[in-house]
Every structure is written in C-alpha cells, then in structure tokens.
Scaffold this motif. Sequence first.
Motif, PDB file in Angstrom:
ATOM      1  N   GLN A  41       0.815  -1.270  -0.011  1.00 54.41           N
ATOM      2  CA  GLN A  41      -0.116  -0.184   0.165  1.00 54.41           C
ATOM      3  C   GLN A  41       0.902   1.196  -0.043  1.00 54.41           C
ATOM      4  O   GLN A  41       0.350   2.414   0.187  1.00 54.41           O
ATOM      5  CB  GLN A  41      -0.872   0.017   1.214  1.00 54.41           C
ATOM      6  CG  GLN A  41      -1.624  -1.261   1.498  1.00 54.41           C
ATOM      7  CD  GLN A  41      -2.933  -1.414   0.280  1.00 54.41           C
ATOM      8  OE1 GLN A  41      -3.063  -0.631  -0.460  1.00 54.41           O
ATOM      9  NE2 GLN A  41      -3.461  -2.656   0.409  1.00 54.41           N
ATOM     10  N   GLU A  50       4.131  -0.889   3.454  1.00 52.96           N
ATOM     11  CA  GLU A  50       3.016  -1.112   4.120  1.00 52.96           C
ATOM     12  C   GLU A  50       2.229  -2.234   3.236  1.00 52.96           C
ATOM     13  O   GLU A  50       2.047  -2.142   2.280  1.00 52.96           O
ATOM     14  CB  GLU A  50       2.038   0.215   4.340  1.00 52.96           C
ATOM     15  CG  GLU A  50       2.836   1.214   4.791  1.00 52.96           C
ATOM     16  CD  GLU A  50       2.561   1.165   6.422  1.00 52.96           C
ATOM     17  OE1 GLU A  50       1.472   0.522   6.729  1.00 52.96           O
ATOM     18  OE2 GLU A  50       3.244   1.637   6.987  1.00 52.96           O
ATOM     19  N   THR A  52      -0.888  -5.229   3.117  1.00 56.76           N
ATOM     20  CA  THR A  52      -1.989  -5.788   3.653  1.00 56.76           C
ATOM     21  C   THR A  52      -2.161  -7.272   2.945  1.00 56.76           C
ATOM     22  O   THR A  52      -1.570  -7.538   1.945  1.00 56.76           O
ATOM     23  CB  THR A  52      -3.174  -4.985   3.164  1.00 56.76           C
ATOM     24  OG1 THR A  52      -3.233  -4.700   2.028  1.00 56.76           O
ATOM     25  CG2 THR A  52      -3.188  -3.688   4.015  1.00 56.76           C
ATOM     26  N   SER A  54      -4.975 -10.561   1.860  1.00 54.11           N
ATOM     27  CA  SER A  54      -6.360 -10.780   1.479  1.00 54.11           C
ATOM     28  C   SER A  54      -6.760 -11.580   2.735  1.00 54.11           C
ATOM     29  O   SER A  54      -6.258 -12.087   3.641  1.00 54.11           O
ATOM     30  CB  SER A  54      -6.194 -11.653   0.104  1.00 54.11           C
ATOM     31  OG  SER A  54      -5.526 -12.865   0.210  1.00 54.11           O
ATOM     32  N   ILE A  58      -3.335 -12.771   7.556  1.00 51.51           N
ATOM     33  CA  ILE A  58      -2.959 -11.510   8.313  1.00 51.51           C
ATOM     34  C   ILE A  58      -1.538 -11.450   8.379  1.00 51.51           C
ATOM     35  O   ILE A  58      -0.508 -12.196   8.592  1.00 51.51           O
ATOM     36  CB  ILE A  58      -3.701 -11.777   9.950  1.00 51.51           C
ATOM     37  CG1 ILE A  58      -3.444 -10.380  10.630  1.00 51.51           C
ATOM     38  CG2 ILE A  58      -2.914 -12.678  10.515  1.00 51.51           C
ATOM     39  CD1 ILE A  58      -4.173 -10.387  11.617  1.00 51.51           C
TER      40      ILE A  58
END
Length: 392
Positions: A41, A50, A52, A54, A58
């Motif tokens: 991100q 950064e 994330t 899916s 986690i």
Amino acid sequence: MAVPLRIQSDWAQALRKDEGEAWLSCHPPGKPTLYGSLTCQGIGLDGIPEVTASEDFIVNEINKKSIHISCLKENASSKFLAPYTSFSRIHSKSIPCLDISSGGGLGVSSSTDGSMKIWQASNGELRRVLEGHVFDVNCCRFFPSGIVVLSGGMDAQLKIWSAEDANCVVTFKGHKGGVLDTAIVDRGRNVISGSRDGTARLWDCGRSACLGVIADCGSSVNGVAVGAADNSINLGSPEQMPSEREVGTEAKMLLVAREDKKLQCLGLQSRQPVFLFIGSDAFNCCTFLSGFSLLAGTQDGNIYQLDVRNPRAPVQVIHRSGAPVLSLLRFRDGFIASQGDGSCFIVQQDLDYVIELTGPDCDPVYKVATWEKQIYTSCRDGLVRRYQLSDL
C-alpha cells in the motif's frame, strides 16, 4: 507440526513497489489449499513497505527482509526470510554441497559443472579451486580446524585438501562406487564415508588407510552422521581390539541413511547394531540432535525424529510436502531442513511459528550450513544464498 504456508519466492522485491503483489497459500493436510495475496500500500519513511493481506491471512509484522504471516482459519503461522545476499559467480550450475569454516571466514562448495571451490563467506569472492577428482564432487566439508577440506566424489575417492594452498594432501581409495556423504570423528584424525557401493568406511587420515568397513548393507549409503552417545545407551563391545589408529570412536554412534528405506545405528567403535528402523521410503540424510535424539529424512518428504533409547516408534514424523528431504542440520534448540521443492525451514522449540528461508523458485535446496546468525544454502539454480537471522 504447523500447517505449511508458502509465499511467492521473490516476495521481498515484489512488495517493494507501490501496489506490488505477491501470492500466498496455506496447505492444511487433507483439506483444500487456501490461496491469498499480499499487496503493498506504499513504502514507509524507514523503507519498509505497508502490506495488507487478503482474507484468511494476516500480516503480523514486516521489515525489509522478513514478513510474519498467519492464516487464522488454520491457526498456521510462518515468518518468511529473504536472502541478505546471493552469490551467483561461484558456480555456473547446480550446487549439491557447501560448508562454512568454523571461524565463519571461508566457504567450500561443489557443483555439477565439475568444480569444487573455496570462497570468502562474506562476499563470495573466489579464493581457491580444488582440482583432482574425476567426475562430480558429491560432498565437501571443512575439518574443525577450518583450514582443511574433506571431499567425496563419483570417482569413489575421498580427498583431503589444504584450504590455504589448494593442495590435495591425502587420497583414500577403497570404495567401489561414488562417495555420497562423509562425517568427521572428533578433531579429524579419523573420518567416515558412505558410498553407493553399500558400505560406510572408517579411515585413518595420518596414514591414508582404511581402518574398517563399519557397515555393509547391500544398498546405497546416502547419508552418515556421528554423535556422542548418552550414557544410558548400550553400544556393545568390539569383537576385536580396536586399532591404536582409531582415535575418538569410543562412546560414539554412527547413523547410516540407506537407499533401501532403512535407517541403521551402530556403535562406531564396537561395530555392534544399536537399532534398525524401517521408514516409508529411501533415507537421504540424517543428523543427531543430542546424545539420544536424531532426525532422518526420506525421499517421500518425511522427517522422522527418533529416540535411540526407544527407536521403534518415532517421537514425531514431520511431513510438509511429498518433496524429498535433502538435508537436515541441528540448529540451536531445533533444526533446519531443506527439500526438493525449494523449501528450507527452521524449527525451534520455543517458537510457535516456522521460519521459512525464501528465494529458490521450486529448485531443490541441497545443503545448508550455518555460522553464528548466518545461514548459507546451496541450490540447483546455481546460487549460494546467505541469510541473516538478525534480519528477523
């Protein structure tokens, strides 16, 4: 044993760019594989992306070279470590073996390009070329001194080399088939070899003579390991007085990983059987974890942990994939294993996650060596990779 998680081999590069993606998967035994992805991100001021994940996954923690991922549905967790550096100039082809000297300064490796080389461990810079074996060199290792190398080749010979001037100082002849693995007894006045000819032999380095055939099993000896035996283990007594040229063999066990699905343990000095264990497939490699605990890996992906005091039933069998287990190495209070599908992982008693060494893309990782917090691997893709555990 935790459910295996996998990640795209070049995840660290892929996630370094904005909106970069890398795939993830979780492989619960007997259930469908869960697939997911990681997305960058943006890059923080500290240079760390950064990221994330899916659904189902986690991201617990990330830094430049490592990422800690969990799959909540399967309660699985792995920390993936990217190489600190890779050495591509040492060899041009597959690297079946490598080792690092006791002081951490030098590496030795052999390749299917027919070469065996000594290089600087910090940067992969070539130091010496060890020439003398005919055909491929299957195995190479440093003596405890760190300045002498032992190698075994398809030419059925074992050789001892000076790492300082690349001279071959001793050649052992006697095997009728390629030498597949070696072990060093104590400081190295005696060494052991395992061969395609079905024998494990003990050698006297000072006189370059064979002190005896320790095991003759009629099936290829793929791996050998020597360990000091716990006092509670009965190693038996030798039938004949051992030669005075045998040094450091008393109270030691020899482990023999065999092609005929058998793992054999003997008293090294007594030559008497301690146990014979039958596994699921050919045994490729073996190592001692302590005076009574050992590991052995098979061609069909099983890692057996056995207790010499009660070897009938394994303490545990770890199976993460059907790929051959190619190397096992004791490490801190656990071990490092590598497999034919490119996976290489560290299991530690006090960690509830597995550390995965990433980089190879489905190419077998043949050998692992460590020095302090550094781990070196050799791979079919012709690269030596160096990982820094401090990057975790």
